[in-house]
Design an enzyme around this catalytic site. Structure first.
Site, PDB file in Angstrom:
ATOM      1  CG  HIS A  35      -1.876  -1.068   1.368  1.00  0.00           C
ATOM      2  ND1 HIS A  35      -1.816  -2.020   2.362  1.00  0.00           N
ATOM      3  CD2 HIS A  35      -2.968  -1.379   0.636  1.00  0.00           C
ATOM      4  CE1 HIS A  35      -2.836  -2.859   2.235  1.00  0.00           C
ATOM      5  NE2 HIS A  35      -3.546  -2.503   1.190  1.00  0.00           N
ATOM      6  CG  ASP A 151      -5.951  -7.117  -5.476  1.00  0.00           C
ATOM      7  OD1 ASP A 151      -6.562  -8.015  -4.911  1.00  0.00           O
ATOM      8  OD2 ASP A 151      -5.040  -6.467  -4.925  1.00  0.00           O
TER       9      ASP A 151
END
Ligand code: AMP
Length: 282
Positions: A35, A151
């Protein structure tokens, strides 16, 4: 750093912020170095960076880990502060779904993208993802939104939504960030607590990198099913249950049967109750 916890607070902050470019990094929190890399990239691309932290109930199935998903809010806020994030939007589910999740208008991605791969075992998951991402983009109106390649199916669906619905936000992507041993970073890695879990989880990255190596050694495109079988026979682990290993064209996301440059490998599986995914572009 502004802490925003309702859609109204978001709109007020957006109305007062200067017209400088804004980049949004949507997350579910339990922030890790993956992140952080997205947040840093956002800061390189825009003057103002916002991070959303929201464990979106609409994208979890009834038997999934919604209630036990980690929510270390204070640590997440400290990480954002240290990275110079300007605003964090961290709403409660009630603020995002005042009528309840079931009653909310939804964005349904095309079946051809959403019902394969992770969509097979997680029906409705990508509807939940597309809906919440559209809500976040409508609330914050960022010039840029940054998503992780990890993802990859989610990314393909968000790109498709942005095109189909004529969204003004530019979608940027960051490569997969890995632990030194190759494991793709994930908030769910903290569930890998039994002694052999970590070794089992490495089946994912070992398989993907072994496939890339095998392909390079052969020096020519190879039938996916043949190479998958060969490599899986060597990289499997008794603690790892394969859900899928598939190859798609990285531009169209259409399945392909031949492995060669530009093909994306996608893999998912379980280590005990923990579901993990990984991806690699050949
Ligand atoms: P999550 O909090 O898991 O919903 O992820 C928020 C964003 O961070 C998504 O765009 C993910 O693709 C991205 N992300 C999560 N893990 C990684 C990683 N290891 N490398 C790169 N991006 C990641």
């Amino acid at each position: 750093m502004h802490l925003l916890d309702t859609p109204d607070a978001c709109r007020r902050w957006c109305a007062t912020r200067a017209s400088a470019p804004l980049a949004l990094v949507p997350t579910m929190g339990a922030l890790h170095a993956g992140h952080e890399a997205l947040i840093q990239m956002a800061g390189e691309q825009a003057d103002i960076v916002a991070v959303s932290i929201f464990v979106n109930p609409m994208q979890f199935g009834p038997r999934e880990d919604l209630t036990r998903y980690p929510r270390p809010k204070e640590a997440d806020l400290a990480r954002c502060q240290a990275l110079g994030v300007h605003a964090v939007f961290a709403p409660d589910p009630k603020a995002m779904y005042p009528q309840g999740v079931a009653a909310c208008t939804r964005v349904t991605p095309p079946e051809s993208l959403a019902n394969r791969l992770c969509g097979r075992s997680r029906p409705g998951h990508f509807t939940g993802v597309a809906t919440v991402v559209l809500k976040l983009l409508m609330l914050l109106m960022p010039d840029i939104a940054v998503f992780g390649e990890k993802d990859a199916q989610q990314l393909a669906i968000i790109r498709r939504m942005a095109g189909d619905l004529n969204l003004a936000t530019r979608i940027l992507t960051h490569p997969v960030v890995r632990e030194p041993d190759g494991l793709a970073m994930s908030s769910r890695n903290q569930y890998l607590t039994r002694p052999d879990d970590r070794t089992a989880a490495l089946s994912l990255s070992r398989t993907l990198f072994s496939l890339a190596r095998a392909l390079a050694e052969r020096g020519a495109p190879q039938p996916a099913s043949v190479l998958f079988a060969e490599v899986l026979a060597q990289t499997g682990d008794p603690g790892f249950t394969l859900e899928y290993l598939e190859a798609v064209d990285d531009d169209t996301f259409e399945p392909v049967e031949t492995l060669g440059p530009g093909v994306r490998l996608l893999m998912a599986g379980q280590v005990g109750p923990v579901r993990l995914i990984d991806t690699l572009r050949l």
